[in-house]
Design a protein around this motif. Structure first.
Motif, PDB file in Angstrom:
ATOM      1  N   GLU A  81       0.835  -1.209   0.000  1.00 51.73           N
ATOM      2  CA  GLU A  81       0.000   0.000   0.000  1.00 51.73           C
ATOM      3  C   GLU A  81       0.867   1.255   0.000  1.00 51.73           C
ATOM      4  O   GLU A  81       0.563   2.233  -0.681  1.00 51.73           O
ATOM      5  CB  GLU A  81      -0.958   0.002   1.192  1.00 51.73           C
ATOM      6  N   ALA A 131       2.146   1.888  -3.478  1.00 53.04           N
ATOM      7  CA  ALA A 131       1.156   1.963  -4.548  1.00 53.04           C
ATOM      8  C   ALA A 131       1.207   3.271  -5.336  1.00 53.04           C
ATOM      9  O   ALA A 131       0.935   3.276  -6.530  1.00 53.04           O
ATOM     10  CB  ALA A 131      -0.245   1.734  -3.987  1.00 53.04           C
ATOM     11  N   ASP A 132       1.569   4.354  -4.692  1.00 53.80           N
ATOM     12  CA  ASP A 132       1.594   5.654  -5.389  1.00 53.80           C
ATOM     13  C   ASP A 132       3.022   6.139  -5.663  1.00 53.80           C
ATOM     14  O   ASP A 132       3.252   7.313  -5.879  1.00 53.80           O
ATOM     15  CB  ASP A 132       0.823   6.698  -4.580  1.00 53.80           C
ATOM     16  N   ARG A 133       3.967   5.207  -5.656  1.00 54.33           N
ATOM     17  CA  ARG A 133       5.380   5.585  -5.845  1.00 54.33           C
ATOM     18  C   ARG A 133       5.870   5.383  -7.283  1.00 54.33           C
ATOM     19  O   ARG A 133       7.043   5.574  -7.563  1.00 54.33           O
ATOM     20  CB  ARG A 133       6.276   4.789  -4.896  1.00 54.33           C
ATOM     21  N   GLY A 134       5.000   4.949  -8.187  1.00 53.34           N
ATOM     22  CA  GLY A 134       5.404   4.782  -9.585  1.00 53.34           C
ATOM     23  C   GLY A 134       6.392   3.652  -9.804  1.00 53.34           C
ATOM     24  O   GLY A 134       7.279   3.751 -10.648  1.00 53.34           O
ATOM     25  N   ARG A 143      -0.432  -6.252  -5.744  1.00 53.81           N
ATOM     26  CA  ARG A 143      -1.032  -4.924  -5.519  1.00 53.81           C
ATOM     27  C   ARG A 143      -0.620  -3.936  -6.601  1.00 53.81           C
ATOM     28  O   ARG A 143      -1.413  -3.099  -7.033  1.00 53.81           O
ATOM     29  CB  ARG A 143      -0.631  -4.404  -4.137  1.00 53.81           C
ATOM     30  N   LEU A 144       0.654  -4.041  -7.071  1.00 54.52           N
ATOM     31  CA  LEU A 144       1.165  -3.061  -8.033  1.00 54.52           C
ATOM     32  C   LEU A 144       1.032  -3.505  -9.483  1.00 54.52           C
ATOM     33  O   LEU A 144       1.357  -2.743 -10.400  1.00 54.52           O
ATOM     34  CB  LEU A 144       2.643  -2.759  -7.727  1.00 54.52           C
ATOM     35  N   HIS A 177      12.677   3.959  -9.216  1.00 55.44           N
ATOM     36  CA  HIS A 177      11.430   3.359  -8.726  1.00 55.44           C
ATOM     37  C   HIS A 177      11.426   1.846  -8.897  1.00 55.44           C
ATOM     38  O   HIS A 177      10.375   1.261  -9.120  1.00 55.44           O
ATOM     39  CB  HIS A 177      10.202   4.013  -9.359  1.00 55.44           C
TER      40      HIS A 177
END
Length: 153
Positions: free
Chosen positions: A40, A43-46, A68-69, A106
């Motif tokens: 989680e 998830a928004d870290r590219g 998840r990713l 990333h």
């Protein structure tokens, strides 16, 4: 920047038992929760690539993150933790081989406390410290500043 994730708690971590290159100890329920929390947080870290040690505890953590990713897990034997018959110089050589690769920004690397500690030490110039189960660690390449995200306890 590489995002280093230490595997979630394993059954052997609970017993404070050295795991080394032992592949089999699986994650505990808490370890799976730690992996889900890391997923989680990422998830928004590219995230564009996901590498993992072949040890079950790391692979299971990476699979939870990958699900998840939406990423496939790439198994990388160089990411194993220090073997019981191995010295830290050998581990440093393996870690340096990973760092010498042209990994895209990333990239998530799921590994072990000692391996991550050595990588962070090499990248930051700071004294290597083992990573906590389920933690995410990064080193800013420009400032060499270390950032650690710990899972909830």
């Amino acid at each position: 920047m590489i995002l280093w994730v230490r595997h979630g708690q394993s059954t052997w971590n609970v017993m404070d038992r050295m795991q080394g290159h032992e592949i089999s100890p699986p994650l505990t329920d808490l370890g799976r929760e730690q992996a889900a929390h890391a997923a989680e947080a990422l998830a928004d870290r590219g995230v564009v690539r996901l590498l993992s040690s072949p040890a079950n505890r790391a692979r299971q953590t990476a699979e939870i993150i990958g699900e998840r990713l939406g990423l496939e897990v790439e198994i990388e034997p160089l990411l194993l933790e220090k073997g019981l018959d191995e010295n830290y110089t050998n581990v440093l050589v393996r870690v340096q081989q990973i760092l010498d690769r042209d990994l895209p920004d990333h990239t998530v690397v799921v590994s072990h406390g000692d391996t991550i500690g050595l990588a962070v030490g090499l990248l930051s110039g700071q004294r290597p410290e083992p990573a906590d189960n389920g933690s995410i660690t990064s080193v800013d390449p420009a400032t060499r500043e270390v950032t650690v995200t710990l899972p909830p306890r």
